[in-house]
Design a protein around this motif. Structure first.
Motif, PDB file in Angstrom:
ATOM      1  N   SER A 171       0.581  -1.342  -0.176  1.00  0.00           N
ATOM      2  CA  SER A 171       0.169   0.067  -0.259  1.00  0.00           C
ATOM      3  C   SER A 171       1.015   1.272   0.116  1.00  0.00           C
ATOM      4  O   SER A 171       0.935   2.194   0.919  1.00  0.00           O
ATOM      5  N   PRO A 172       1.550   1.235  -1.233  1.00  0.00           N
ATOM      6  CA  PRO A 172       2.119   2.821  -0.875  1.00  0.00           C
ATOM      7  C   PRO A 172       2.215   4.008  -0.917  1.00  0.00           C
ATOM      8  O   PRO A 172       1.869   4.659  -0.004  1.00  0.00           O
ATOM      9  N   GLU A 173       0.755   3.687  -1.873  1.00  0.00           N
ATOM     10  CA  GLU A 173       0.128   5.242  -1.901  1.00  0.00           C
ATOM     11  C   GLU A 173      -0.768   5.493  -0.414  1.00  0.00           C
ATOM     12  O   GLU A 173      -0.530   6.345  -0.298  1.00  0.00           O
ATOM     13  N   HIS A 174      -1.227   4.458   0.273  1.00  0.00           N
ATOM     14  CA  HIS A 174      -1.453   5.240   1.220  1.00  0.00           C
ATOM     15  C   HIS A 174      -1.103   5.788   2.811  1.00  0.00           C
ATOM     16  O   HIS A 174      -1.209   6.648   2.862  1.00  0.00           O
ATOM     17  N   TRP A 175       0.366   4.748   2.470  1.00  0.00           N
ATOM     18  CA  TRP A 175       1.351   5.358   3.058  1.00  0.00           C
ATOM     19  C   TRP A 175       1.804   6.324   3.073  1.00  0.00           C
ATOM     20  O   TRP A 175       2.799   7.053   3.576  1.00  0.00           O
ATOM     21  N   GLY A 176       2.180   6.562   2.022  1.00  0.00           N
ATOM     22  CA  GLY A 176       2.758   8.073   1.347  1.00  0.00           C
ATOM     23  C   GLY A 176       2.497   9.148   1.140  1.00  0.00           C
ATOM     24  O   GLY A 176       3.445   9.657   1.933  1.00  0.00           O
ATOM     25  N   GLN A 177       1.140   8.468   2.344  1.00  0.00           N
ATOM     26  CA  GLN A 177       0.724  10.241   2.484  1.00  0.00           C
ATOM     27  C   GLN A 177       1.704  10.476   3.574  1.00  0.00           C
ATOM     28  O   GLN A 177       1.252  11.969   4.028  1.00  0.00           O
ATOM     29  N   TYR A 178       2.180   9.338   4.599  1.00  0.00           N
ATOM     30  CA  TYR A 178       2.721  10.227   5.838  1.00  0.00           C
ATOM     31  C   TYR A 178       4.289   9.516   6.139  1.00  0.00           C
ATOM     32  O   TYR A 178       4.847   8.295   6.166  1.00  0.00           O
ATOM     33  N   PRO A 179       5.461  10.928   5.990  1.00  0.00           N
ATOM     34  CA  PRO A 179       5.973  10.907   5.937  1.00  0.00           C
ATOM     35  C   PRO A 179       6.810  10.067   7.495  1.00  0.00           C
ATOM     36  O   PRO A 179       6.456  10.459   8.115  1.00  0.00           O
ATOM     37  N   ILE A 180       7.769   8.807   7.506  1.00  0.00           N
ATOM     38  CA  ILE A 180       8.296   8.590   8.413  1.00  0.00           C
ATOM     39  C   ILE A 180       9.375  10.270   9.336  1.00  0.00           C
ATOM     40  O   ILE A 180      10.274   9.744   8.227  1.00  0.00           O
ATOM     41  N   LYS A 181       8.770  10.315  10.169  1.00  0.00           N
ATOM     42  CA  LYS A 181       9.703  11.055  11.215  1.00  0.00           C
ATOM     43  C   LYS A 181      10.620  10.298  12.106  1.00  0.00           C
ATOM     44  O   LYS A 181       9.941   9.520  12.813  1.00  0.00           O
ATOM     45  N   TYR A 182      11.624  11.124  11.723  1.00  0.00           N
ATOM     46  CA  TYR A 182      12.814  11.116  12.671  1.00  0.00           C
ATOM     47  C   TYR A 182      12.731  11.846  14.640  1.00  0.00           C
ATOM     48  O   TYR A 182      13.042  12.828  13.997  1.00  0.00           O
ATOM     49  N   TRP A 183      12.301  11.447  15.891  1.00  0.00           N
ATOM     50  CA  TRP A 183      12.264  12.139  16.185  1.00  0.00           C
ATOM     51  C   TRP A 183      13.230  12.462  17.476  1.00  0.00           C
ATOM     52  O   TRP A 183      14.060  11.602  18.072  1.00  0.00           O
ATOM     53  N   GLU A 184      14.108  13.427  18.135  1.00  0.00           N
ATOM     54  CA  GLU A 184      14.659  13.483  19.217  1.00  0.00           C
ATOM     55  C   GLU A 184      14.377  14.461  20.600  1.00  0.00           C
ATOM     56  O   GLU A 184      13.933  15.528  19.774  1.00  0.00           O
ATOM     57  N   ASN A 185      13.768  13.864  21.299  1.00  0.00           N
ATOM     58  CA  ASN A 185      13.363  15.120  22.058  1.00  0.00           C
ATOM     59  C   ASN A 185      12.835  15.856  22.429  1.00  0.00           C
ATOM     60  O   ASN A 185      12.390  16.749  22.439  1.00  0.00           O
ATOM     61  N   GLY A 186      11.332  15.567  21.239  1.00  0.00           N
ATOM     62  CA  GLY A 186      11.016  15.927  20.885  1.00  0.00           C
ATOM     63  C   GLY A 186      10.619  16.993  19.677  1.00  0.00           C
ATOM     64  O   GLY A 186       9.449  17.538  19.222  1.00  0.00           O
ATOM     65  N   GLU A 187      11.802  16.432  18.611  1.00  0.00           N
ATOM     66  CA  GLU A 187      11.402  17.629  18.031  1.00  0.00           C
ATOM     67  C   GLU A 187      12.639  16.825  16.779  1.00  0.00           C
ATOM     68  O   GLU A 187      12.760  15.633  16.539  1.00  0.00           O
ATOM     69  N   VAL A 188      11.808  16.913  15.781  1.00  0.00           N
ATOM     70  CA  VAL A 188      11.881  16.211  14.402  1.00  0.00           C
ATOM     71  C   VAL A 188      13.510  16.775  13.676  1.00  0.00           C
ATOM     72  O   VAL A 188      13.565  18.280  14.034  1.00  0.00           O
ATOM     73  N   THR A 189      14.233  16.074  13.964  1.00  0.00           N
ATOM     74  CA  THR A 189      15.248  15.664  13.112  1.00  0.00           C
ATOM     75  C   THR A 189      15.600  15.637  11.817  1.00  0.00           C
ATOM     76  O   THR A 189      16.431  15.620  11.372  1.00  0.00           O
ATOM     77  N   ILE A 190      14.499  14.329  11.235  1.00  0.00           N
ATOM     78  CA  ILE A 190      14.803  13.872   9.631  1.00  0.00           C
ATOM     79  C   ILE A 190      12.886  13.986   9.698  1.00  0.00           C
ATOM     80  O   ILE A 190      12.232  13.238  10.675  1.00  0.00           O
ATOM     81  N   GLU A 191      12.724  14.702   8.394  1.00  0.00           N
ATOM     82  CA  GLU A 191      11.407  14.567   8.290  1.00  0.00           C
ATOM     83  C   GLU A 191      11.014  13.480   6.961  1.00  0.00           C
ATOM     84  O   GLU A 191       9.993  13.641   7.758  1.00  0.00           O
ATOM     85  N   ASP A 192      12.051  12.745   6.659  1.00  0.00           N
ATOM     86  CA  ASP A 192      11.579  11.630   6.009  1.00  0.00           C
ATOM     87  C   ASP A 192      12.286  10.542   5.920  1.00  0.00           C
ATOM     88  O   ASP A 192      13.315  10.517   5.156  1.00  0.00           O
TER      89      ASP A 192
END
Length: 474
Positions: A171-192
């Motif tokens: 289901s790449p189309e479905h899940w592609g709507q939501y880039p996985i983000k990498y978080w550090e202490n409440g802040e996103v450090t990798i957007e996708d």
């Protein structure tokens, strides 16, 4: 003469003092121990038989083997639901999924675990513990349900499963709507998060865990390391790619084994081994749909079922002062019992909300004649209540329900095919039929009737008849 007796008295007192400090002193009791540090290593979709101490004779896993030699293997450790979010919330709160209503696997932006249910972080932090999570959270993806808002001083990792992304095989189309983000202490450090980033997840979690141990060696701490692997898609660092000679899944296991070794060694290097309880286990059994990218279980079925292949996880607990090194146990307990047992050991107050787990520390420690305090344990898949197990683990009752059976495994990251089956009311004697093959319902009517009574009471309390959910599982 007076000075002689004074000198003699002084030497006598000194000798007594020296003797009291010598190695002949009595062993330290539980009551005399300082509050222990807590480290929980929680794998994702690892099979019961993946690692050497639990039967894998093809792959040497010295990190897990060392931990087993220094602690106790628990062969009958269970989770109340064999799907990601439900299992994690049960571990962290000591509550059944039926109580928290955290069922299945939650996706991006999901509300997740409501704040009315305290997490381990929220329980241990007020007691003076420094708390951290490095890994996959999967208990909520809203500002007030992410780790910094749920009692964790330090945090790093993904908010949900690593396959919920644009490269999903089905289901790449479905899940592609939501880039996985990498978080550090409440802040996103990798957007996708990219494929290259995924190769470093195990290393990143491990490095942060080791640094946290070093930085907090002079204070009590709770460290939770819920790895993203070996959940599909599988990724491994360059250092471990091809190292096993047995394929990508085995490479991933070797890197996870390295992670266990690094964390265990960090405790030793910082003089914390004697006062740290280490728990190693998995959220559920293997996702066998993915064939050569999934783990091993000797039990019936696998992830997202109520059979033991789904809910029984390998477990090792190490605590040198009270747990015998190199030992093993067949005592049954569930992940919901870890929170109250750790609270007992650390003398930390239980959460203010009602929980379902109970203190089973006597079972964990292996005290003679220790008994499980539960009358039963409840088992569910998604929002479907599917059965109960007797508190002693000897009996398991399945209520009528549908379940999936793998008919064609996938290969190299592609999912296989299932078919739906149905089981009627069934009773299995787990101490002699761990594969759940012989229904002894008619032969053991007294036991069956009691478990049915307990199951009905639990269902009426926690599960509405109309509740239903996808049990496919991520």
């Amino acid at each position: 003469m007076k000075s002689f007796f004074s000198l003699f008295s002084f030497l006598l007192i000194l000798s007594f003092a020296f003797e009291s400090c010598s190695g002949s002193a009595e062993p330290v009791t539980e009551e005399e121990q300082a509050p222990p540090n807590v480290v929980i290593i929680f794998l994702d979709d690892s099979g019961w038989g993946d690692f050497e101490p639990f039967g894998n004779k093809e792959l040497s896993t010295p990190g897990v083997s060392t931990l087993a030699s220094e602690g106790r293997m628990f062969k009958n450790f269970y989770v109340p639901q064999a799907i990601c979010s439900a299992s994690r919330s049960a571990l962290l709160t000591g509550c059944y999924p039926g109580r928290t209503k955290v069922f299945g696997a939650h996706g991006p932006n999901a509300r997740g675990l409501e704040r009315t249910f305290a997490t381990m972080g929220e329980v241990f932090k007020p007691a003076g513990y420094t708390t951290a999570i490095f890994g996959k959270w999967h208990c909520g993806d809203q500002p007030d349900t992410r780790p910094p808002a749920r009692g964790f001083d330090r945090s790093s990792g993904l908010m949900y499963s690593n396959d919920m992304w644009k490269h999903h095989p089905e289901s790449p189309e479905h899940w592609g709507q939501y880039p996985i983000k990498y978080w550090e202490n409440g802040e996103v450090t990798i957007e996708d998060v990219s494929k290259e980033d995924q190769k470093h997840l195990t290393q990143w979690y491990t490095e942060r865990a080791v640094n946290f141990i070093k930085e907090n060696k002079d204070t009590s701490f709770l460290l939770y390391v819920p790895h993203s692997m070996p959940h599909v898609p599988l990724f491994v660092s360059d250092e471990f790619e091809g190292k096993s000679g047995q394929g990508l899944y085995a490479d991933v296991l070797l890197e996870l084994d390295w992670s266990v070794s690094q964390i265990n060694q960090a405790l030793k290097d910082n003089g914390l081994e004697e006062n740290t309880i280490v728990i190693f286990t998995s959220d559920n059994g293997p996702w066998t749909s993915y064939g050569n990218h999934s783990g091993q279980t000797p039990f019936r079925e696998a992830k997202a079922t109520s059979f033991d292949g789904g809910i029984r996880s390998a477990c090792i607990i190490k605590y040198p002062p009270l747990i015998e090194a190199g030992s093993s146990s067949t005592s049954t307990f569930f992940s919901i019992d870890l929170l109250p047992s750790l609270c007992h050991l650390a003398d930390v107050p239980l959460p203010g909300n009602e929980i379902d787990g109970m203190n089973v520390w006597d079972l964990i420690e292996g005290k003679p004649d220790a008994k499980n305090p539960h009358d039963y344990y409840a088992i569910s898949t998604g929002s479907h209540f599917e059965g109960v197990m007797s508190g002693d683990g000897n009996w398991k009752l399945h209520l009528p329900h549908n379940y999936r059976v793998l008919v064609e495994p996938g290969m190299d990251g592609m999912a296989g095919k299932y078919k739906q089956m149905q089981i009627d009311t069934a009773l299995y004697r787990m101490d002699g039929d761990g594969m759940e093959t012989e229904n002894v319902l008619d032969q053991q009517r007294e036991i069956a009737d009691e478990l049915i009574r307990l199951a009905k009471a639990h269902q009426q309390r926690f599960f509405a008849p109309e509740e239903g959910a996808d049990t496919g599982g991520h």
